[in-house]
Design a protein around this motif. Structure first.
Motif, PDB file in Angstrom:
ATOM      1  N   LYS A   3       0.822  -1.215   0.000  1.00 28.81           N
ATOM      2  CA  LYS A   3       0.000   0.000   0.000  1.00 28.81           C
ATOM      3  C   LYS A   3       0.856   1.266   0.000  1.00 28.81           C
ATOM      4  N   LYS A   7       2.417  -0.216  -4.643  1.00 25.16           N
ATOM      5  CA  LYS A   7       1.223   0.154  -5.411  1.00 25.16           C
ATOM      6  C   LYS A   7       1.515   1.352  -6.313  1.00 25.16           C
ATOM      7  N   ASP A 177      -6.193  -6.041  -5.915  1.00 31.42           N
ATOM      8  CA  ASP A 177      -6.107  -5.128  -7.054  1.00 31.42           C
ATOM      9  C   ASP A 177      -6.205  -5.897  -8.370  1.00 31.42           C
TER      10      ASP A 177
END
Length: 211
Positions: A3, A7, A177
């Motif tokens: 995160k 990402k 995701d």
């Protein structure tokens, strides 16, 4: 780690590749838009960005222009009176295939958006912003697509969209995701959840079934 660091790295790498590889498509779509309705190729609109220090922020989102130059600005499609009259022929194709969202690759490249995240709300969609605040969904980068998009998209009510965005915030991971990304591709191919000029269609259908 994902995160906070990976990402964004993935977003930057994939958006850079996309900008280069999709160059022929950029040119072809730009010509089609220009021929259909003379005017700007791109459409910029003020949207709500990721909160900074708990405060609302804004950015300019990029889209391929799918509506005529005479269309009222800063008004969601579903609030327009007879929205179909404003959509160009090329625009209908762009919206059905979601290709109108393609220029948001530049927003991702700049770090204003992520590939996966809550769809950025219009600057004046205070109701959606308030609902998302309940789930801390305003505290992450908005996305090109997200968990809500593969669970109803335009068919969802604002409260339902916010709940799905909240679920995404709680479960952010590389695998989640990937699930959102490939789920979006499937939804686009099936042309699911795209409702021109209307929202909450799922609820409306359920209400009709009860009658």
């Amino acid at each position: 780690m994902y995160k906070k660091y990976f990402k964004r790295l993935i977003d930057f790498v994939l958006s850079t590749i996309g900008i280069v590889v999709l160059l022929p498509i950029w040119i072809a779509l730009a010509l089609a838009i220009k021929v259909d309705d003379p005017g700007p190729i791109f459409f910029k609109q003020k949207r709500i960005a990721k909160d900074k220090n708990g405060k609302k922020q804004f950015f300019q989102i990029y889209k391929y222009r799918s509506m005529k130059m005479c269309t009222p600005h800063d008004t969601p499609t579903h609030l327009l009176k007879n929205p179909q009259q404003y959509i160009t022929k090329t625009g209908r194709f762009l919206r059905k295939t979601s290709l109108d969202e393609l220029p948001q690759i530049f927003n991702i490249w700049k770090g204003e958006m992520s590939i996966i995240g809550p769809r950025p709300a219009l600057w004046n969609q205070d109701d959606l912003y308030a609902e998302r605040a309940k789930y801390d969904a305003n505290a992450i980068l908005p996305g090109l697509t997200g968990w809500a998009q593969i669970n109803g998209r335009d068919e969802l009510e604002i409260s339902e969209k916010a709940k799905f965005d909240g679920e995404y915030v709680k479960n952010i991971s590389f695998l989640f995701d990937c699930k959102c990304f490939f789920g979006t591709l499937l939804s686009v191919l099936k042309k699911e959840g795209v409702i021109e000029g209307g929202t909450s269609e799922m609820k409306k259908r359920k209400d009709k079934e009860k009658e």
